[in-house]
Design an enzyme around this catalytic site. Structure first.
Site, PDB file in Angstrom:
ATOM      1  CG  ASP A 292      -4.561  -3.751  -2.030  1.00 37.27           C
ATOM      2  OD1 ASP A 292      -3.693  -4.636  -1.987  1.00 37.27           O
ATOM      3  OD2 ASP A 292      -5.551  -3.792  -2.781  1.00 37.27           O
ATOM      4  CD  GLU A 345       0.007  -4.878  -3.447  1.00 43.36           C
ATOM      5  OE1 GLU A 345       0.094  -6.053  -3.834  1.00 43.36           O
ATOM      6  OE2 GLU A 345      -1.055  -4.248  -3.462  1.00 43.36           O
TER       7      GLU A 345
END
Length: 624
Positions: A292, A345
């Site tokens: 993330d 990401e």
């Protein structure tokens, strides 16, 4: 690098037939004293002292302490004040809001996924079909009794069969590493070695993964090394000093999330994170980690004003320690666990995110294509009458589509914080909204890249995702929502079945535009090819609610073109405008090709046409 610190730090049960108890070890170099506190000593500092070492690790053996007992570390800081901390290396934790760690033996589970694991080592995922179903375990489905959540084992009974039937190849679980606050969705973790106890025990989660593998489904987990929360029992100011984080808030604090930032340049911190990553692959057999907020790690000035950050030693904005950490992360995992996926990401144009470290990249397997997501949703949100003025919004991607190994996300981020659900973002009346949603999902499934869809999108949930409630499964009583689900089911299975839709996802040889400039009609036509051109599919998208008859499309070979999928089929909730199962090509030049087919384009519809093999090709295939 030490990527196996979990083997000796934390709580480890000792039972050699003569002595039984638990050995504890914790890194707290600036502490004056460290004790283990539990029910056995009334949770008071002053018993079960640990011994210090030159490395800053405090360790000791506590007789009689066994699996299932809760504990914390009681740390006397240099100031003399005592603080209590959860174990950074704990394998299990109390159910929030309780915060103690729990002694647990991970070695009692008997895995039975050898077939999957052996095959995974040989699998080239870049040329394999990947349809990812992103799931928040606490809100996919909920029990109808007084409990808030299903257990890992109960979810396995329900979720695996559903995902398999729908043609999803992987589940991507939003963070299951232990976390204190439900509203963070797990993205503010306090337990980097513990699956959240909300849904059961570590062995329950092992069983979940094992059963996924037995069903032929991979398990990806969200992993968050970019920041950690300030909760008092967590990593922050662990021994009274900035141990895991930078002391200077310009380096060690995230203004966006009010969280700490790891000090990636500190050996012990880097080893902690690398050990966590390895731990999930070794102990839980997970098939990959999605990292993330990578952009927040790469840039020192991420979401900061000029005076709020400190340049690197060369005066630049790049976080050199974080960059090296990500390279080490990818190198070590791919080297030790062939066949796993690491997914970034990363929302900027940082180069070579998904290129090998030895070739100057960060080493990730895949990168989320946030540009595709943003451009596509903005286009689909337009009233069809205006789409003719934005024709290049979809075709622009071909300029960069093969610079990275891309995954195309329609994730949870697209359906929260007032953005509305996917179908609610679609324009027009209800019929047009459903047609547009099928068109969006069809485009995602056929354009180059691997696909990810967040739960609820596959049947057109009207409301935004709410982590405190289950999906609105009652909508499947309506043919419109059931039609979207049937469409996603058939599309996913087509992606799996047809090599042209997955084999060359990351290579330009697998894709070509046939018609990208027909702004007047808002029509796009492109071809997908398998390796060596063995299979050719033609994808035609009509982005307006106007059916178009006699639309001629150039094709790469002559013969019969079978209509494999029509998003406007009545089965899916459409108007059933189509081509009677297929059309024969004609020697009429079009789009720079010698042959063409004449199609009826359904309104707000997608067609997938397959060039059927000739008798000669079929015979050759049968001999092979």
């Amino acid at each position: 690098m030490n990527c196996t610190a979990y083997d000796w730090l934390g709580a480890h049960i000792i039972d050699d037939g003569q002595t039984s108890g638990t050995r504890f070890a914790v890194w707290a170099p600036n502490a004056k004293e460290v004790c283990v506190v539990s029910d056995r000593n009334g949770w008071k500092h002053g018993a079960f002292y640990l011994n210090s070492s030159d490395s800053g690790v405090w360790s000791g053996f506590v007789p009689g302490m066994e699996a299932g007992e809760a504990y914390k570390y009681s740390i006397r800081m240099q100031s003399g004040e005592i603080i209590e901390k959860s174990d950074p290396y704990a394998f299990y934790a109390e159910i929030p809001p309780k915060t103690a760690s729990i002694i647990y033996d991970l070695d009692t589970y008997q895995w039975s996924d050898d077939s999957w694991m052996n095959e995974r080592r040989q699998r080239n995922w870049f040329s394999a079909p990947i349809n990812v179903y992103e799931v928040h375990l606490g809100s996919w489905k909920r029990p109808g009794d007084d409990r808030k959540y299903f257990s890992y084992r109960e979810l396995a009974d329900r979720l695996i069969e559903y995902a398999s039937d729908m043609g999803f190849t992987h589940l991507q679980l939003m963070p299951i590493t232990e976390f204190p606050f439900d509203g963070s969705w797990g993205y503010q973790s306090t337990g980097y070695f513990a699956p959240t106890s909300r849904y059961g025990t570590p062995i329950d989660f092992m069983s979940f993964v094992n059963r996924c593998h037995q069903a032929g489904i991979g398990v990806l987990i969200d992993w968050v090394p970019g920041h950690f929360p300030t909760d008092g029992h967590g990593l922050g100011q662990f021994d009274g000093t900035s141990l895991y984080e930078h002391q200077d808030s310009r380096l060690g604090f995230h203004p966006d999330w009010n969280t700490y930032i790891f000090n990636y340049g500190r050996t012990e911190v880097r080893d902690f994170l690398l050990s966590s990553a390895r731990f999930w692959c070794e102990k839980y057999h997970v098939d990959g980690l999605r990292v993330d907020a990578v952009a927040s790690m790469l840039y020192l000035d991420y979401s900061r004003e000029a005076e709020e950050w400190i340049p690197n030693k060369y005066g630049g904005r790049e976080n050199l320690e974080a960059i090296q950490f990500l390279k080490d992360f990818n190198t070590s995992l791919h080297g030790e666990f062939p066949g796993i996926l690491t997914i970034a990401e990363e929302s900027t144009a940082w180069p070579a995110v998904s290129r090998p470290v030895y070739d100057g990249g960060l080493g990730f397997s895949l990168k989320w294509d946030m540009g595709w997501m943003n451009d596509t949703l903005k286009y689909m949100q337009l009233d069809p009458i205006h789409r003719r003025h934005h024709q290049n919004q979809l075709s622009f991607r071909s300029l960069y589509a093969f610079t990275e190994n891309f995954m195309l996300p329609l994730s949870h981020d697209e359906v929260v914080h007032g953005k509305r659900s996917l179908i609610s973002q679609m324009p027009g009346d209800q019929w047009q909204q459903f047609a547009n949603l099928r068109l969006l999902l069809g485009y995602q499934g056929t354009t180059p890249g691997k696909q990810l869809l967040f739960m609820g999108g596959e049947f057109g949930q009207w409301t935004e995702w709410n982590h405190d409630a289950q999906l609105d499964w009652s909508l499947l009583e309506f043919d419109t929502h059931g039609g979207v689900k049937r469409f996603v089911h058939d599309l996913n299975h087509l992606v799996i079945k047809h090599p042209a839709l997955h084999e060359l996802d990351h290579q330009p040889e697998g894709f070509s535009w046939i018609q990208a400039d027909d702004a007047a009609n808002s029509v796009y036509v492109f071809a997908r090819y398998s390796s060596e051109g063995k299979e050719a599919l033609i994808i035609v998208m009509n982005m307006t609610p106007v059916p178009r008859e006699g639309y001629r499309v150039g094709v790469p070979r002559s013969g019969f073109y079978k209509e494999l999928l029509n998003s406007d089929a009545k089965l899916y909730g459409g108007t059933d405008v189509g081509n009677g199962g297929g059309v024969e090509s004609e020697p009429t030049p079009m789009h720079g090709m010698a042959d063409s087919i004449q199609l009826t384009l359904p309104p707000l519809g997608m067609l997938i046409m397959r060039a059927e093999p000739t008798r000669k090709e079929t015979s050759t295939t049968e001999k092979a």
